[in-house]
Design a protein around this motif. Structure first.
Motif, short mmCIF file in Angstrom:
data_model
loop_
_atom_site.label_atom_id
_atom_site.label_comp_id
_atom_site.label_asym_id
_atom_site.label_seq_id
_atom_site.Cartn_x
_atom_site.Cartn_y
_atom_site.Cartn_z
N ILE A 17 -28.83 -2.54 84.12
CA ILE A 17 -28.26 -3.83 83.71
C ILE A 17 -29.32 -4.73 83.10
O ILE A 17 -29.10 -5.39 82.08
N HIS A 18 -30.50 -4.75 83.73
CA HIS A 18 -31.59 -5.58 83.24
C HIS A 18 -32.01 -5.17 81.82
O HIS A 18 -32.08 -6.01 80.91
N GLU A 19 -32.27 -3.89 81.65
CA GLU A 19 -32.73 -3.41 80.34
C GLU A 19 -31.61 -3.48 79.30
O GLU A 19 -31.88 -3.65 78.11
N LEU A 20 -30.37 -3.35 79.76
CA LEU A 20 -29.24 -3.46 78.83
C LEU A 20 -29.20 -4.86 78.20
O LEU A 20 -28.84 -5.01 77.03
N GLY A 21 -29.57 -5.88 78.99
CA GLY A 21 -29.61 -7.24 78.45
C GLY A 21 -30.59 -7.35 77.30
O GLY A 21 -30.26 -7.90 76.23
N HIS A 22 -31.80 -6.81 77.49
CA HIS A 22 -32.79 -6.82 76.41
C HIS A 22 -32.29 -6.02 75.21
O HIS A 22 -32.43 -6.45 74.06
N PHE A 23 -31.74 -4.85 75.48
CA PHE A 23 -31.28 -3.94 74.43
C PHE A 23 -30.19 -4.57 73.57
O PHE A 23 -30.29 -4.59 72.33
N LEU A 24 -29.16 -5.11 74.21
CA LEU A 24 -28.03 -5.66 73.46
C LEU A 24 -28.42 -6.89 72.67
O LEU A 24 -27.97 -7.08 71.53
N MET A 107 -28.87 -11.08 82.75
CA MET A 107 -27.89 -10.05 83.07
C MET A 107 -27.87 -9.75 84.57
O MET A 107 -26.80 -9.52 85.15
N ASN A 108 -29.05 -9.76 85.22
CA ASN A 108 -29.10 -9.55 86.66
C ASN A 108 -28.40 -10.68 87.41
O ASN A 108 -27.67 -10.44 88.38
N ILE A 109 -28.61 -11.91 86.95
CA ILE A 109 -27.97 -13.06 87.58
C ILE A 109 -26.46 -13.01 87.37
O ILE A 109 -25.67 -13.29 88.28
N LEU A 110 -26.05 -12.62 86.16
CA LEU A 110 -24.61 -12.50 85.87
C LEU A 110 -23.97 -11.38 86.67
O LEU A 110 -22.80 -11.49 87.06
N PHE A 279 -18.47 -0.11 101.23
CA PHE A 279 -18.74 -0.50 99.85
C PHE A 279 -18.95 -2.00 99.71
O PHE A 279 -19.75 -2.44 98.88
N GLY A 280 -18.24 -2.79 100.50
CA GLY A 280 -18.41 -4.24 100.43
C GLY A 280 -19.84 -4.65 100.75
O GLY A 280 -20.45 -5.46 100.04
N ALA A 281 -20.38 -4.08 101.82
CA ALA A 281 -21.76 -4.39 102.23
C ALA A 281 -22.76 -3.89 101.18
O ALA A 281 -23.75 -4.56 100.89
N LEU A 282 -22.50 -2.71 100.60
CA LEU A 282 -23.41 -2.15 99.61
C LEU A 282 -23.46 -3.03 98.36
O LEU A 282 -24.55 -3.32 97.83
N PHE A 283 -22.28 -3.48 97.89
CA PHE A 283 -22.27 -4.34 96.72
C PHE A 283 -22.84 -5.72 97.03
O PHE A 283 -23.43 -6.36 96.15
N GLY A 284 -22.67 -6.18 98.27
CA GLY A 284 -23.29 -7.44 98.67
C GLY A 284 -24.81 -7.34 98.62
O GLY A 284 -25.50 -8.26 98.16
N PHE A 285 -25.34 -6.21 99.08
CA PHE A 285 -26.79 -5.98 99.02
C PHE A 285 -27.25 -5.87 97.58
O PHE A 285 -28.29 -6.43 97.20
N LEU A 286 -26.48 -5.17 96.76
CA LEU A 286 -26.81 -5.04 95.33
C LEU A 286 -26.87 -6.42 94.68
O LEU A 286 -27.79 -6.71 93.89
N ALA A 287 -25.91 -7.28 95.01
CA ALA A 287 -25.88 -8.62 94.43
C ALA A 287 -27.13 -9.41 94.82
O ALA A 287 -27.73 -10.10 93.99
N LEU A 288 -27.52 -9.32 96.08
CA LEU A 288 -28.68 -10.07 96.57
C LEU A 288 -29.97 -9.60 95.89
O LEU A 288 -30.79 -10.41 95.45
N ILE A 289 -30.15 -8.28 95.80
CA ILE A 289 -31.36 -7.75 95.16
C ILE A 289 -31.36 -8.05 93.67
O ILE A 289 -32.41 -8.37 93.09
N SER A 290 -30.20 -7.98 93.03
CA SER A 290 -30.11 -8.28 91.61
C SER A 290 -30.49 -9.72 91.33
O SER A 290 -31.20 -10.01 90.35
N LEU A 291 -30.06 -10.64 92.18
CA LEU A 291 -30.40 -12.04 92.00
C LEU A 291 -31.90 -12.26 92.18
O LEU A 291 -32.53 -12.99 91.40
N ASN A 292 -32.48 -11.62 93.19
CA ASN A 292 -33.93 -11.71 93.39
C ASN A 292 -34.68 -11.21 92.17
O ASN A 292 -35.64 -11.84 91.71
N GLY A 294 -33.58 -11.01 89.07
CA GLY A 294 -33.37 -11.90 87.94
C GLY A 294 -34.20 -13.17 88.02
O GLY A 294 -34.86 -13.56 87.06
N VAL A 295 -34.21 -13.81 89.19
CA VAL A 295 -34.94 -15.07 89.35
C VAL A 295 -36.45 -14.85 89.30
O VAL A 295 -37.17 -15.56 88.58
N LEU A 296 -36.95 -13.88 90.07
CA LEU A 296 -38.39 -13.65 90.12
C LEU A 296 -38.95 -13.17 88.79
O LEU A 296 -40.11 -13.42 88.46
N ASN A 297 -38.11 -12.47 88.00
CA ASN A 297 -38.57 -11.99 86.70
C ASN A 297 -38.83 -13.13 85.72
O ASN A 297 -39.49 -12.94 84.69
#
Length: 356
Positions: A17-24, A107-110, A279-292, A294-297
């Protein structure tokens, strides 16, 4: 196997997702993309389609899009020794450069926002109403005072309370102080004193200490509309972003130990735990790591997107390009520090496993 698959799933989506943002965004402006890599160099395998080499590289803790005319993780400067070409990053305006670089973190934040919006819409909204207790936690002040599940708190220090929010406000503000509660159970009235114990909690993106007595509220469930889902998702992203910044600020200020930094082993462990929880917990974890991510980058550190944004901004101010040699040195120093930080977080993860 569950941990391995969950880790590949989480890291794969985050990087893609991150690299797709740069690519697109680069493609949108007609900037040539030479490589879309999952992982850092050296390149392992892939396939070239058109002008872009889509590949998998050896170091799995990241990825990059090689944009023509830009100093990046590949450390390739051959293309930069000639004059900027129309299809290259170097020849574009400040706005286009800034957009291409910031698109990855955005893209990570979105992604986080989308996960929260869909999650709220699917799960609905749980609301608290009257101060009716659903559960009493073991060995907490409420249990010691004789309060049970199903009881309704009616007064605090002699003052009536009509809502759970009103009860919580008093309890949270009374850590270490004696308060008198009155509650009903069926047709009987009871009273007792409790001393809320101090615990850390996350409130609107801030880490605070507040009083708790060990009770959980009775909630009512209702479907969530799209407006509520979008609003709730945006609010969650805002407060979690604030929490990331506050936590990082405390780390820099020395108020938080560097031992709290987590790395790939910790992420793998938590990904596995989340997957086993559903799956709910897994996607919740994915969301949290994705936000981290995106922000830290966005922090102005070499190698990170924020470092590139800082260089782009400086070039816009001085109205000329910083020398390739200087950019290469900055990138190399940043890469060394980043690798060192990765090794340190792996060490931290290993210590946690040995001494939980």
């Amino acid at each position: 196997m569950t941990t391995l698959l969950a880790t590949v799933f989480v890291l794969g989506i985050l990087i893609f997702i991150h690299e797709l943002g740069h690519f697109l965004s680069a493609k949108l402006f007609g900037i040539r993309v030479e490589r879309f890599s999952m992982g850092y160099p050296p390149r392992l395998f892939g396939k070239k389609i058109g002008e872009t080499d889509y590949c998998v590289s050896a170091v799995p803790f990241g990825g990059y899009v090689k944009i023509s005319g830009m100093v990046d993780e590949s450390m390739d400067k051959k293309q930069l020794e000639s004059e900027p070409q129309p299809w290259e990053f170097r020849s574009r305006s400040w706005f286009q450069k800034f957009t291409v670089i910031s698109a990855g973190p955005l893209m990570n934040i979105l992604l986080t926002l989308a996960i929260y919006i869909i999650g709220i819409k699917m799960q609905g909204i749980y609301e608290t109403g009257e101060p009716v207790i659903a559960e009493v936690l073991k060995d907490k002040p409420a249990q010691q005072a004789g309060i049970r599940a199903g009881d309704r708190i009616v007064t605090v220090d002699g003052k009536p309370v009509q809502t759970w929010e009103a009860l919580s406000e008093v309890v949270h503000a009374s850590a270490g102080k004696k308060i008198t509660l009155e509650w009903t159970r069926h047709d009987s009235i009871f009273s007792g004193t409790v001393v809320p114990v101090k615990e850390k909690a996350i409130v609107k993106g801030d880490i605070v200490e507040q009083g708790i007595i060990g009770i959980q509220s009775k909630t009512e469930h209702r479907p969530a509309g799209w407006f509520e889902s979008v609003s709730g998702g945006a609010t969650a992203v805002y407060y979690l972003s604030k929490l990331v910044l506050v936590s990082f600020g405390k780390l820099i200020a020395g108020q938080e130990s560097v031992k709290s930094l987590a790395g790939p082993v910790f992420i793998a462990q938590k990904a596995g735990e989340s997957a086993r929880a559903g799956f709910g917990a897994l996607f919740g974890f994915l969301a949290l790591i994705s936000l981290n991510l995106g922000v830290l980058n966005l922090f102005p550190f070499p190698v990170l997107d924020g470092g590139h944004l800082l260089i782009i901004s400086i070039e816009a101010l001085i109205r000329k390009e910083i020398s390739i040699k200087t950019k290469m040195i900055i990138q190399q120093v940043g890469m060394v520090i980043l690798i060192g930080l990765m090794l340190f977080t792996v060490y931290n993860d290993a210590v946690r496993l040995i001494k939980p």
